[in-house]
Design a protein around this motif. Structure first.
Motif, PDB file in Angstrom:
ATOM      1  N   THR A  11      -0.163  -9.973  10.674  1.00  0.00           N
ATOM      2  CA  THR A  11       1.070  -9.326  10.248  1.00  0.00           C
ATOM      3  C   THR A  11       1.267  -8.098  11.121  1.00  0.00           C
ATOM      4  OG1 THR A  11       0.630 -10.049   7.982  1.00  0.00           O
ATOM      5  CG2 THR A  11       2.288  -8.333   8.263  1.00  0.00           C
ATOM      6  N   LEU A  12       2.521  -7.861  11.516  1.00  0.00           N
ATOM      7  CA  LEU A  12       2.825  -6.648  12.271  1.00  0.00           C
ATOM      8  C   LEU A  12       3.160  -5.523  11.302  1.00  0.00           C
ATOM      9  CD1 LEU A  12       5.026  -7.969  15.228  1.00  0.00           C
ATOM     10  CD2 LEU A  12       2.579  -7.509  15.179  1.00  0.00           C
ATOM     11  N   ASN A  13       2.598  -4.348  11.554  1.00  0.00           N
ATOM     12  CA  ASN A  13       2.916  -3.157  10.777  1.00  0.00           C
ATOM     13  C   ASN A  13       3.748  -2.253  11.672  1.00  0.00           C
ATOM     14  OD1 ASN A  13       2.987  -0.645   9.563  1.00  0.00           O
ATOM     15  ND2 ASN A  13       0.877  -0.705   8.858  1.00  0.00           N
ATOM     16  N   LEU A  14       5.019  -2.107  11.325  1.00  0.00           N
ATOM     17  CA  LEU A  14       5.952  -1.316  12.124  1.00  0.00           C
ATOM     18  C   LEU A  14       6.488  -0.121  11.333  1.00  0.00           C
ATOM     19  CD1 LEU A  14       7.779  -4.469  13.451  1.00  0.00           C
ATOM     20  CD2 LEU A  14       6.272  -3.010  14.770  1.00  0.00           C
ATOM     21  N   ARG A  15       5.758   0.311  10.323  1.00  0.00           N
ATOM     22  CA  ARG A  15       6.239   1.382   9.444  1.00  0.00           C
ATOM     23  C   ARG A  15       6.202   2.757  10.100  1.00  0.00           C
ATOM     24  NH1 ARG A  15       2.547  -1.081   5.442  1.00  0.00           N
ATOM     25  NH2 ARG A  15       3.686  -2.851   4.646  1.00  0.00           N
TER      26      ARG A  15
END
Length: 130
Positions: A57-61
């Protein structure tokens, strides 16, 4: 063989406003190429990738970094065989037995790690079981 991109994820990236969008796009390409059975979707409000089960999963927060979270599904699975990958020092942090994170704060950082990370992701995707 590269997996087919998802129209939902295409739309997500079209609308994405992130200082490191180029890193996220590069990670997407790397993930789609990780395994012939990869399916991408939006899960947890972010791009998610699965083969036998969810594995990345990409975390772009955060605006200062893009993270690639490697895992073995939505919930911790104590019975899942241990994932073993060969990674250069400092490429991954390990917050759990079958959970690793690669974090990038620049395009140059990502490009320097791309080849090694591609091998890690291919190996990880191939070891995830449902």
């Amino acid at each position: 063989m590269t997996a087919a991109p998802s129209p939902d994820v295409d739309a997500y990236f079209t609308e994405l406003e992130h200082p490191l969008k180029d890193v996220a796009v590069g990670l997407r390409a790397l993930l789609l190429d990780a395994h012939p059975a990869v399916v991408e979707s939006i899960k947890w409000k972010a791009p998610n990738y699965e083969a036998a089960d969810d594995f990345a999963t990409l975390n772009l927060r955060r605006p200062s970094a893009v993270q690639l979270v490697l895992h073995t599904g939505a919930k911790v699975k104590p019975e899942h065989p241990e994932i073993v990958v060969s990674a250069p020092p400092k490429l991954l942090t390990w917050p759990g037995r079958n959970r690793a994170i690669a974090s990038f704060s620049s395009v140059a950082e990502f490009e320097d790690a791309r080849e090694a990370l591609a091998g890690v992701v291919r190996s990880w995707a191939g070891q995830v079981v449902a």
